[in-house]
Design a protein around this motif. Sequence first.
Motif, PDB file in Angstrom:
ATOM      1  N   GLU A  29      42.782  -7.276  65.782  1.00 22.85           N
ATOM      2  CA  GLU A  29      43.300  -6.394  66.820  1.00 22.85           C
ATOM      3  C   GLU A  29      44.425  -7.074  67.597  1.00 22.85           C
ATOM      4  N   ASP A  32      47.519  -7.137  65.531  1.00 23.62           N
ATOM      5  CA  ASP A  32      48.140  -5.810  65.565  1.00 23.62           C
ATOM      6  C   ASP A  32      48.915  -5.603  66.868  1.00 23.62           C
ATOM      7  N   ASP A  33      48.331  -6.067  67.974  1.00 23.94           N
ATOM      8  CA  ASP A  33      49.005  -5.954  69.269  1.00 23.94           C
ATOM      9  C   ASP A  33      50.310  -6.742  69.289  1.00 23.94           C
ATOM     10  N   THR A  35      52.156  -7.566  66.670  1.00 24.33           N
ATOM     11  CA  THR A  35      53.108  -6.880  65.789  1.00 24.33           C
ATOM     12  C   THR A  35      53.713  -5.675  66.491  1.00 24.33           C
ATOM     13  N   GLU A  36      52.885  -4.934  67.200  1.00 30.18           N
ATOM     14  CA  GLU A  36      53.383  -3.773  67.938  1.00 30.18           C
ATOM     15  C   GLU A  36      54.368  -4.202  69.032  1.00 30.18           C
ATOM     16  N   GLY A  39      57.671  -5.039  67.532  1.00 26.33           N
ATOM     17  CA  GLY A  39      58.390  -3.808  67.213  1.00 26.33           C
ATOM     18  C   GLY A  39      59.049  -3.202  68.443  1.00 26.33           C
ATOM     19  N   GLU A  40      58.340  -3.246  69.572  1.00 24.97           N
ATOM     20  CA  GLU A  40      58.897  -2.723  70.812  1.00 24.97           C
ATOM     21  C   GLU A  40      60.094  -3.552  71.269  1.00 24.97           C
ATOM     22  N   ASP A  43      62.995  -2.626  69.109  1.00 24.16           N
ATOM     23  CA  ASP A  43      63.478  -1.306  69.487  1.00 24.16           C
ATOM     24  C   ASP A  43      64.327  -1.399  70.755  1.00 24.16           C
ATOM     25  N   ASP A  80      60.797   0.071  63.199  1.00 25.61           N
ATOM     26  CA  ASP A  80      59.986   1.166  62.652  1.00 25.61           C
ATOM     27  C   ASP A  80      59.054   0.682  61.550  1.00 25.61           C
TER      28      ASP A  80
END
Length: 82
Positions: A29, A32-33, A35-36, A39-40, A43, A80
């Motif tokens: 988890e 995943d956080d 990686t997210e 991505g932000e 972006d 993305d």
Amino acid sequence: MKKIIATAAIATFALSLAACDGAKEDAGEQADDVTEAQGEVLDAQSGVTEAQADLAEEKGDEATAEQLEDKADMQEDAADEM
């Protein structure tokens, strides 16, 4: 910048593994956080690059504007995919 983000992600991941006593679910988890979050960041960077392209275009520097727009597109695509 990518190296800094990757290093921070690895450090966070390693510390999360040590702190959770080997609980694979928590580590997954947190990975995943991270990686997210990466991505932000990408972006957000693409937004900055797009703004730079707009400024270059306003100044009449079409070549630079096009290069910056291409870079922004690549950053957004990378974000993305995360």
